[in-house]
Scaffold this motif. Structure first.
Motif, PDB file in Angstrom:
ATOM      1  N   GLN A  27       0.705  -1.161  -0.008  1.00 53.67           N
ATOM      2  CA  GLN A  27       0.175   0.064  -0.023  1.00 53.67           C
ATOM      3  C   GLN A  27       0.858   1.191   0.275  1.00 53.67           C
ATOM      4  O   GLN A  27       0.513   2.358  -0.716  1.00 53.67           O
ATOM      5  CB  GLN A  27      -0.856  -0.129   1.140  1.00 53.67           C
ATOM      6  CG  GLN A  27      -1.902   1.186   1.218  1.00 53.67           C
ATOM      7  CD  GLN A  27      -3.135   1.059   2.329  1.00 53.67           C
ATOM      8  OE1 GLN A  27      -2.791   0.099   3.317  1.00 53.67           O
ATOM      9  NE2 GLN A  27      -3.759   2.185   2.464  1.00 53.67           N
ATOM     10  N   SER A  71     -10.975   2.947  -2.486  1.00 53.72           N
ATOM     11  CA  SER A  71     -10.070   2.039  -1.952  1.00 53.72           C
ATOM     12  C   SER A  71     -10.642   0.777  -1.396  1.00 53.72           C
ATOM     13  O   SER A  71     -11.694   0.793  -0.800  1.00 53.72           O
ATOM     14  CB  SER A  71      -9.407   2.956  -0.626  1.00 53.72           C
ATOM     15  OG  SER A  71      -8.682   2.268  -0.098  1.00 53.72           O
ATOM     16  N   TRP A 104      -8.178  -1.168   0.244  1.00 53.16           N
ATOM     17  CA  TRP A 104      -6.999  -1.981   1.173  1.00 53.16           C
ATOM     18  C   TRP A 104      -7.641  -2.404   2.381  1.00 53.16           C
ATOM     19  O   TRP A 104      -7.143  -3.486   2.942  1.00 53.16           O
ATOM     20  CB  TRP A 104      -6.203  -0.924   1.437  1.00 53.16           C
ATOM     21  CG  TRP A 104      -5.502  -0.492   0.388  1.00 53.16           C
ATOM     22  CD1 TRP A 104      -5.329   0.765  -0.620  1.00 53.16           C
ATOM     23  CD2 TRP A 104      -4.234  -1.426  -0.233  1.00 53.16           C
ATOM     24  NE1 TRP A 104      -4.497   0.325  -1.561  1.00 53.16           N
ATOM     25  CE2 TRP A 104      -3.733  -0.551  -1.498  1.00 53.16           C
ATOM     26  CE3 TRP A 104      -3.793  -2.870   0.209  1.00 53.16           C
ATOM     27  CZ2 TRP A 104      -2.727  -1.156  -2.045  1.00 53.16           C
ATOM     28  CZ3 TRP A 104      -2.763  -3.014  -0.675  1.00 53.16           C
ATOM     29  CH2 TRP A 104      -2.201  -2.352  -1.733  1.00 53.16           C
TER      30      TRP A 104
END
Length: 344
Positions: A237, A319, A321
């Protein structure tokens, strides 16, 4: 063909210079150091001319053949480096290499460099023709299991005595980045000229500059080491790796795990591996994952992966993540809230 690691080159060279050295791997430090070691040895034996050629569709092979045939009483001994294309050799290149092998003589030292060689290439006519007088040098970046050995060997060559407890820390912070690791060991040797490095010395100096690919994350998931998985995910990341790449890397192995898990009670696992063409070097890690994960856990992971992909189709820019973190926790065996475990 002799096969060895770069740190074993010096010992081999003491036994005599071979006619061909094949460097295979992707690590810039290992490739460069291996080439330099051989070139320095060859120069002391009269190989004073050096030619480096990147093979492509425009390579002038006749010039290479002429170079190998230009022998005279006063001709210099020559080092010839051929760099294979990243995409691999074409049929024409393989044919020309066969022709080249017939022209080699003691005043030509042939160096070949490739990112990787397929099984078919290692069974090819040019490879077999070179094998009798060649050395294969593996320049692949050491993985998690091989890196402690590399650090130990490197430290010994530098006359460094490192505490055993410091080696895992160096592995954690420099995995996949041998150049930075080598520079750190050099810095430590200058700071502590007596060569004694304690864990405290190393802790005060190291930086977390490990370099990972999505495949490192995949292997960490399959082995179920949660701390390592989390560390790799954070590094990816930070390096702004496109998260969708992680999904694409994980998907085929996760679906394969589901298929294997469903059938392994009826069919021997070795037969399933053959049926699904699982490479030999992947079988241990796949077996480990199958033994560790239940069918329900694998199904939950597949369901969560599908959810993430649906979300991306609706909003590709969002996103994911945090969702990847959840998926990682699941595959590492963590208990998740009920909202994540509703498999339809």
């Amino acid at each position: 063909m002799i096969r060895l690691y770069p740190e074993q080159l010096s010992v081999q060279l003491q036994q005599g210079l071979r006619g061909c050295y094949l460097f295979c791997g992707n690590d810039p430090l290992l490739l460069q150091e291996s080439q330099d070691t051989i070139r320095h040895t060859a120069q002391r034996q009269g190989f004073t001319e050096y030619f480096s050629i990147i093979l492509d569709g425009h390579t002038e092979w006749e010039n290479i053949f002429t170079l190998c045939q230009a022998r005279s009483l006063f001709a210099c001994r020559q080092i010839l480096l051929l760099i294979f294309p990243d995409s691999g050799l074409t049929t024409l290149m393989s044919q020309q290499l066969i022709r080249l092998t017939a022209l080699l003589h003691p005043d030509i030292l042939l160096l070949l460099r490739a990112n990787k060689l397929t099984k078919a290439q290692q069974n090819s006519a040019w490879y077999k023709a070179l094998s009798q007088n060649a050395v294969f040098v593996s320049c692949q970046t050491p993985d998690q299991t091989q890196l402690p050995r590399w650090i130990n060997n490197r430290a010994q060559n530098m006359k460094l005595d490192i505490d055993a407890a410091a080696i895992p820390l160096l592995c954690h912070c420099y995995e996949g980045n041998l150049l930075a690791l080598s520079q750190m060991l050099q810095k430590l040797s200058l700071l502590y000229p007596n060569g004694r490095l304690t864990l405290l010395h190393v802790e005060q100096m190291v930086n977390d500059v490990a370099h990972f690919t999505p495949y490192h994350w995949l292997d960490a998931l399959l082995t179920g080491v949660s701390g390592r998985t989390w560390h790799i995910l954070q590094k990816l990341q930070q390096e702004e790796e496109p998260p969708v790449i992680l999904l694409r890397v994980l998907q085929p192995d996760l679906l394969l795990l589901l298929t294997l898990k469903r059938n392994m009670e009826q069919v021997p696992l070795c037969n399933l591996f053959e049926q699904h063409k699982v490479w030999q070097n992947r079988r241990n890690i796949m077996t480990e994952a199958l033994q560790r994960l239940s069918l329900s856990q694998i199904q939950q992971a597949v369901h969560l992966l599908a959810q993430i992909e649906i979300e991306l189709k609706h909003d590709y820019g969002q996103s994911i993540w945090s969702r990847l973190e959840t998926l990682s926790m699941l595959l590492c065996g963590a208990a998740l809230p009920e909202s994540f475990l509703d498999v339809h």
